[in-house]
Scaffold this motif. Sequence first.
Motif, PDB file in Angstrom:
ATOM      1  N   ALA A 111       0.847  -1.172   0.000  1.00  0.00           N
ATOM      2  CA  ALA A 111       0.000   0.000   0.000  1.00  0.00           C
ATOM      3  C   ALA A 111       0.890   1.231   0.000  1.00  0.00           C
ATOM      4  CB  ALA A 111      -0.930  -0.023   1.209  1.00  0.00           C
ATOM      5  N   GLN A 112       0.295   2.420   0.184  1.00  0.00           N
ATOM      6  CA  GLN A 112       1.053   3.659   0.175  1.00  0.00           C
ATOM      7  C   GLN A 112       1.025   4.274   1.569  1.00  0.00           C
ATOM      8  OE1 GLN A 112       1.299   6.118  -2.901  1.00  0.00           O
ATOM      9  NE2 GLN A 112       1.256   4.466  -4.364  1.00  0.00           N
ATOM     10  N   TYR A 113       2.161   4.910   1.962  1.00  0.00           N
ATOM     11  CA  TYR A 113       2.187   5.618   3.240  1.00  0.00           C
ATOM     12  C   TYR A 113       1.190   6.763   3.182  1.00  0.00           C
ATOM     13  CZ  TYR A 113       6.614   3.233   4.205  1.00  0.00           C
ATOM     14  OH  TYR A 113       7.583   2.308   4.424  1.00  0.00           O
ATOM     15  N   LEU A 114       0.467   6.946   4.262  1.00  0.00           N
ATOM     16  CA  LEU A 114      -0.571   7.975   4.304  1.00  0.00           C
ATOM     17  C   LEU A 114      -0.322   8.950   5.444  1.00  0.00           C
ATOM     18  CD1 LEU A 114      -3.642   5.649   3.769  1.00  0.00           C
ATOM     19  CD2 LEU A 114      -2.810   7.381   2.183  1.00  0.00           C
ATOM     20  N   PRO A 115      -0.776  10.190   5.279  1.00  0.00           N
ATOM     21  CA  PRO A 115      -0.676  11.130   6.397  1.00  0.00           C
ATOM     22  C   PRO A 115      -1.653  10.727   7.500  1.00  0.00           C
ATOM     23  CG  PRO A 115      -1.874  12.126   4.581  1.00  0.00           C
ATOM     24  CD  PRO A 115      -1.387  10.783   4.107  1.00  0.00           C
ATOM     25  N   TYR A 116      -1.223  10.868   8.732  1.00  0.00           N
ATOM     26  CA  TYR A 116      -2.052  10.544   9.883  1.00  0.00           C
ATOM     27  C   TYR A 116      -1.777  11.581  10.960  1.00  0.00           C
ATOM     28  CZ  TYR A 116       2.347   8.802  11.651  1.00  0.00           C
ATOM     29  OH  TYR A 116       3.660   8.720  12.037  1.00  0.00           O
ATOM     30  N   LYS A 117      -2.661  11.663  11.927  1.00  0.00           N
ATOM     31  CA  LYS A 117      -2.458  12.555  13.063  1.00  0.00           C
ATOM     32  C   LYS A 117      -2.224  11.688  14.289  1.00  0.00           C
ATOM     33  CE  LYS A 117      -4.673  16.042  15.899  1.00  0.00           C
ATOM     34  NZ  LYS A 117      -5.920  16.735  16.198  1.00  0.00           N
ATOM     35  N   ASP A 118      -1.030  11.794  14.895  1.00  0.00           N
ATOM     36  CA  ASP A 118      -0.757  11.071  16.130  1.00  0.00           C
ATOM     37  C   ASP A 118      -1.613  11.704  17.221  1.00  0.00           C
ATOM     38  OD1 ASP A 118       0.477  10.361  18.723  1.00  0.00           O
ATOM     39  OD2 ASP A 118       1.977   9.382  17.459  1.00  0.00           O
TER      40      ASP A 118
END
Length: 141
Positions: A13-20
Amino acid sequence: MLLVFGGIVVSNAQYLPYKDTGSIEGKIISVEVTGNSTTPLVLKKGTHVIFTINFRLLEAISGNVSVKCSFSIGGVPVPLPVVTDPFGATPAGTEIEYLLRLNINNNMPPLRGVIKIEIVNNATGKTIISFEMPAEIVENN
């Protein structure tokens, strides 16, 4: 209803932006979701997606952990059922690849909101990792 199955592997898959959202005993390295190369995640009814969460443990864990998953709509979290394989005792510094399978039930209405995933160390009560990302449930046309 979304159904989550999980597994752990110590280590398209592709790395995605996330909010820690409060990782304490772990550091998130990357989040990937099959079939999604951007956010908001598109969750098609009647299908499933696999979350691959790579993280490093900052503290040793005994293996007594729980996984929490929710879909928030307008700030109101709706818990999602989670079924996981058990964590084993794991030393600090270990990099982990954790897999979650979300089945998107055909009965779910189309929604926009936020998916939140949290892994908690039950022995200490502290959050190992926690993150969220925008998502929408859509018809599978």
